[in-house]
Design a protein around this motif. Structure first.
Motif, mmCIF file in Angstrom:
data_model
loop_
_atom_site.group_PDB
_atom_site.id
_atom_site.type_symbol
_atom_site.label_atom_id
_atom_site.label_comp_id
_atom_site.label_asym_id
_atom_site.label_seq_id
_atom_site.Cartn_x
_atom_site.Cartn_y
_atom_site.Cartn_z
ATOM 1 N N PHE A 1 0.753 -1.403 0.051
ATOM 2 C CA PHE A 1 0.059 0.134 0.100
ATOM 3 C C PHE A 1 0.994 1.354 0.134
ATOM 4 O O PHE A 1 0.655 2.147 -0.845
ATOM 5 C CB PHE A 1 -0.810 -0.096 1.221
ATOM 6 N N TRP A 2 1.787 1.478 1.001
ATOM 7 C CA TRP A 2 2.736 2.551 1.068
ATOM 8 C C TRP A 2 3.414 2.892 -0.161
ATOM 9 O O TRP A 2 3.840 3.737 -0.598
ATOM 10 C CB TRP A 2 3.436 2.324 2.245
ATOM 11 N N ARG A 3 3.925 1.760 -0.805
ATOM 12 C CA ARG A 3 4.802 1.619 -1.963
ATOM 13 C C ARG A 3 3.785 2.713 -3.066
ATOM 14 O O ARG A 3 4.521 3.582 -3.800
ATOM 15 C CB ARG A 3 5.243 0.419 -2.568
ATOM 16 N N HIS A 4 2.527 2.553 -3.249
ATOM 17 C CA HIS A 4 2.057 3.071 -4.209
ATOM 18 C C HIS A 4 1.518 4.498 -3.655
ATOM 19 O O HIS A 4 1.512 5.561 -4.325
ATOM 20 C CB HIS A 4 0.500 2.267 -4.532
ATOM 21 N N ILE A 5 1.110 4.532 -2.381
ATOM 22 C CA ILE A 5 0.781 6.077 -1.634
ATOM 23 C C ILE A 5 1.916 7.017 -1.754
ATOM 24 O O ILE A 5 1.717 8.114 -1.993
ATOM 25 C CB ILE A 5 0.335 5.591 -0.488
ATOM 26 N N GLN A 6 3.212 6.398 -1.731
ATOM 27 C CA GLN A 6 4.343 7.328 -1.502
ATOM 28 C C GLN A 6 5.227 7.432 -2.909
ATOM 29 O O GLN A 6 6.163 8.155 -2.969
ATOM 30 C CB GLN A 6 5.194 7.029 -0.655
ATOM 31 N N GLY A 7 4.607 6.527 -4.035
ATOM 32 C CA GLY A 7 5.231 6.769 -5.396
ATOM 33 C C GLY A 7 4.913 8.251 -5.878
ATOM 34 O O GLY A 7 4.230 8.884 -5.469
ATOM 35 N N LEU B 1 -15.405 -7.533 4.632
ATOM 36 C CA LEU B 1 -14.736 -6.280 4.620
ATOM 37 C C LEU B 1 -14.153 -6.351 3.460
ATOM 38 O O LEU B 1 -13.341 -7.454 3.053
ATOM 39 C CB LEU B 1 -13.889 -6.382 5.999
ATOM 40 N N MET B 2 -13.970 -5.236 2.886
ATOM 41 C CA MET B 2 -13.183 -4.995 1.450
ATOM 42 C C MET B 2 -12.853 -3.793 1.533
ATOM 43 O O MET B 2 -13.415 -2.643 2.045
ATOM 44 C CB MET B 2 -13.851 -5.363 0.438
ATOM 45 N N GLY B 3 -11.779 -3.300 0.878
ATOM 46 C CA GLY B 3 -11.281 -1.940 0.784
ATOM 47 C C GLY B 3 -10.995 -1.429 -0.601
ATOM 48 O O GLY B 3 -10.687 -2.374 -1.718
ATOM 49 N N ARG B 4 -10.906 -0.315 -1.132
ATOM 50 C CA ARG B 4 -10.508 0.318 -2.492
ATOM 51 C C ARG B 4 -9.793 1.651 -2.298
ATOM 52 O O ARG B 4 -10.148 2.272 -1.262
ATOM 53 C CB ARG B 4 -11.917 0.525 -3.016
ATOM 54 N N THR B 5 -9.185 1.803 -3.349
ATOM 55 C CA THR B 5 -8.251 3.082 -3.378
ATOM 56 C C THR B 5 -8.306 3.414 -5.093
ATOM 57 O O THR B 5 -8.347 2.456 -5.888
ATOM 58 C CB THR B 5 -6.852 3.103 -2.827
ATOM 59 N N VAL B 6 -8.374 4.534 -5.314
ATOM 60 C CA VAL B 6 -8.353 5.095 -6.577
ATOM 61 C C VAL B 6 -7.436 6.096 -6.942
ATOM 62 O O VAL B 6 -7.431 7.392 -6.377
ATOM 63 C CB VAL B 6 -9.641 5.445 -7.182
ATOM 64 N N LEU B 7 -6.195 5.808 -7.402
ATOM 65 C CA LEU B 7 -5.220 6.779 -7.670
ATOM 66 C C LEU B 7 -4.917 7.123 -8.915
ATOM 67 O O LEU B 7 -5.775 6.777 -10.012
ATOM 68 C CB LEU B 7 -3.835 6.205 -6.959
ATOM 69 N N ALA B 8 -3.962 8.133 -9.488
ATOM 70 C CA ALA B 8 -3.845 8.609 -10.565
ATOM 71 C C ALA B 8 -3.129 7.185 -11.295
ATOM 72 O O ALA B 8 -2.353 6.762 -10.540
ATOM 73 C CB ALA B 8 -3.006 9.821 -10.739
ATOM 74 N N PRO B 9 -3.191 7.210 -12.816
ATOM 75 C CA PRO B 9 -2.108 6.216 -13.423
ATOM 76 C C PRO B 9 -0.855 6.488 -13.234
ATOM 77 O O PRO B 9 -0.510 7.714 -13.169
ATOM 78 C CB PRO B 9 -2.726 6.273 -14.803
#
Length: 667
Positions: A89-95, A189-197
């Motif tokens: 998760f943090w790999r994508h959040i802080q990329g 329980l399920m989670g989602r995130t939507v980031l930029a490409p």
């Protein structure tokens, strides 16, 4: 947790397929551009989904919505949330280039927001399904689809965009759904995130990420169930969920919520603004809590106390308060004070043919003058079009208009409510010193107007293709579609016009005693007048004066508004327009302002110029043919249209004129 569990339960992000389309994260602007801050669409869209999921339980209990804010003081500790935010998760959040501004890190505390509903069905349907199907599946549409919905046409939200408000409230654009379902008793329980490409380590990733379990890289991510009860219990405790065993519904957790924008007072205000009517009708109530701080229950008793005791600071709040007071009064009435009827086979009530001196309207005018509230029920007929554009079935329906004179309120935009949902940006006239509330609760008309709404459910537009599998626009689905919108949008203004207008015959002798001047006439003058009467054919003074024809329906209307003006479609039944020329000029002391505007053509010195960015021109159902400094030449495309021009000096009087001409269609 064991090693196998750590492998199975993770955040999963998909790499871009070579044949797939690179897309940006969608839907964000639907709500961010129409509301003041994230708290408003959160309350509005979240409660809308909860009302649509209302359970058919015993005694018709209202839906309960609880919103909890941790604040910074009660934010979750990093070690407590670590099972739900792992290294991937943090790999994508802080990329890089992920669309986030100043995201948190794994060592930061996690302030969170919890949005829970009770008395609802929960997210029912096959949780393992990942393909579009014909069976109703709210779980699938909540987690695995966007811009799609399986809601029925009678429900409030149908675009499938409402859930995106949760990610808009999060600094990491993420949310979790924790649901206990009435259909089978399962807790998931399920989670989602939507980031930029984005590109990480040479790989391109799609916007979407999921928190769940994966049995195989080639299979969809599945929700976490009660086989991992320890994790479910931990999630419930860490994020302070109110849901306990046997309480059906859905809890949405927004981690790292925007605590600088979303606060307790804002949530309370938006709950009252958008849902006062279902709260008054005991169909819904809110519970708000800031951990270690304020708590509030927003039910009918709260609304009644708020109306009578709370001082408001803004014109907007005063407007809402006046509408709430009017709605409370209407709830005490078993029937409308004034129920109108259609004439013959007409689809719409004929305002132009109203005799406002009959008993019904005399009674209404008297009450209005005394600032008493009025409750009108307006009939309407809806005729659907078949796929081949022929006429289909005609259904009868109605809507309600509540009015009350409120001296000192100023220009006041009416409120429109469809199926308990406030539609805040409906284009309509703003009466002065009158509070107006238009309520569409009958299923037939509510269904029709729901199809005309934009994705954010804030206005009605003819070109909407919502809830229409065939892709037809709203205007192509119903006979007289523009008239349907105009009848609902303008009814309050039509009523107010009738309440203020006394249609009596002119009495030429009324002011004779005040303004007549006796003058002696010589005999020659009298003879000349007498001879003219005798010479005039049919000059018998006893002859009845000819009937004066009724005024022709107006083909367009000009509206003054702050910083400019608008030109809109006119009365129902008026002849269709082909082309119009809209001109504007500032008023001058002498002469024609439009000629004065073009006086200095040689040096091109103008007070304003339509061709420059300072003047904003907005066109709806109108095509621009050309423009000059103070003139727009336009082709009208539809029966219902709007031209809005703003950016003028508010300290100067603006004159506007419209010239109409017909021409052969050159399309």
């Amino acid at each position: 947790m064991g090693a196998n569990l750590a492998i199975m339960i993770n955040w999963h992000f998909n790499t871009q397929s070579p044949t797939g389309v690179h897309r940006a994260a969608s839907a964000d602007d639907y709500f961010s551009t129409t509301m003041e801050n994230p708290a408003e669409p959160l309350v509005r869209e979240g409660a809308q989904n909860s009302l649509d999921a209302k359970s058919d339980g015993p005694n018709h209990q209202p839906v309960r919505i609880k919103i909890t804010l941790s604040g910074s003081r009660s934010a979750a500790k990093p070690e407590d949330v670590s099972p739900f935010f792992n290294e991937n998760f943090w790999r994508h959040i802080q990329g890089d280039r992920n669309g986030l501004y100043n995201p948190p890190g794994p060592g930061d505390k996690c302030p969170y927001l919890v949005f829970e509903d009770f008395g609802t069905t929960g997210l029912t349907g096959n949780e393992d399904e990942f393909k579009l199907g014909t069976i109703k599946n709210p779980f699938f549409y909540f987690f695995r689809a966007e811009g799609l919905s399986d809601k029925e046409i009678k429900e409030r939200g149908r675009w499938g965009m409402g859930k995106s408000v949760f990610r808009l409230c999060s600094r990491v654009r993420s949310w979790f759904g924790y649901t206990t379902r009435r259909s089978d008793g399962k807790t998931l329980l399920m989670g989602r995130t939507v980031l930029a490409p984005r590109t990480l380590d040479g790989a391109d990733y799609t916007p979407d990420g999921y928190f769940g379990k994966s049995l195989d890289p080639n299979t969809p991510i599945l929700p976490i169930g009660e086989e991992n009860k320890e994790l479910l219990t931990s999630f419930n405790q860490v994020f302070s969920l109110s849901r306990s065993g046997g309480q059906f519904g859905t809890s949405v957790v927004v981690p790292w919520y925007k605590d600088d924008e979303i606060d307790f007072a804002g949530l309370r205000g938006y709950a009252v603004k958008h849902y006062f009517l279902p709260i008054i009708r005991n169909r819904l109530f809110f519970e708000l809590e800031e951990l270690g701080g304020e708590m509030a229950k927003i039910d009918r008793a709260f609304i009644e106390d708020w109306v009578e005791g709370v001082q408001v600071d803004s014109q907007e709040d005063e407007r809402i308060k006046a509408a709430v007071r009017l709605a409370l009064w209407a709830e005490s009435k078993e029937t409308p004070t004034h129920e109108l009827e259609l004439d013959g086979g007409d689809h719409f009530y004929d305002w132009s043919g109203v005799d406002n001196e009959n008993e019904l309207w005399r009674n209404a005018k008297e009450k209005h003058e005394n600032c008493e509230p009025l409750f009108f029920r307006i009939p309407i007929k809806i005729t659907a079009k078949k796929p081949d554009r022929s006429k289909g079935m005609t259904r009868e329906s109605f809507f309600d208009v509540l009015l009350q004179k409120n001296i000192g309120l100023g220009d006041n935009k009416p409120l429109f409510i469809r199926n308990d949902l406030l539609i805040p940006e409906v284009r309509s006239k703003s009466p002065r010193d009158v509070v107006a509330l238009v309520v569409i609760q009958d299923e037939t008309l509510a269904e029709v107007l729901g199809k005309a709404e934009n994705p954010a459910h804030t206005e009605w537009v003819l070109n909407s293709s919502q809830s229409n599998a065939s892709g037809l626009k709203f205007k192509d689905c119903y006979l007289h579609a523009p008239g349907i919108l105009r009848q609902v949008q303008d009814a309050h203004a039509q009523i107010i016009d009738l309440l203020f207008v006394n249609r009596v015959e002119e009495d030429p002798s009324l002011l004779l005693d005040f303004f007549s001047i006796d003058r002696e006439e010589d005999s020659k003058t009298k003879k000349r007048r007498k001879s003219r009467k005798e010479e005039k054919p049919g000059g018998d003074e006893s002859q009845e004066p000819p009937d004066i024809p009724a005024a022709r329906p107006k083909r367009y209307r000009i509206h003054q508004q702050e910083g400019g003006f608008a030109v809109t479609s006119g009365d129902l039944g008026s002849a269709l327009l082909s082309r119009i020329k809209v001109s504007a000029a500032y008023a001058v002391r002498r002469g024609d302002p439009f000629k004065a505007f073009t006086k200095d053509v040689k040096n091109r010195i103008y007070d304003f110029d339509f061709r420059k960015p300072a003047i904003d021109v907005s066109l709806d159902a109108v095509e621009e043919i050309g423009r000059d400094a103070n003139e727009l030449r336009l082709k009208v495309l539809e029966e219902s249209f709007r031209v809005e021009v703003t950016g003028f000096d508010p300290n100067r009087d603006l004159k506007v004129k419209v010239d109409v001409w017909e021409a052969d269609d050159d399309s």
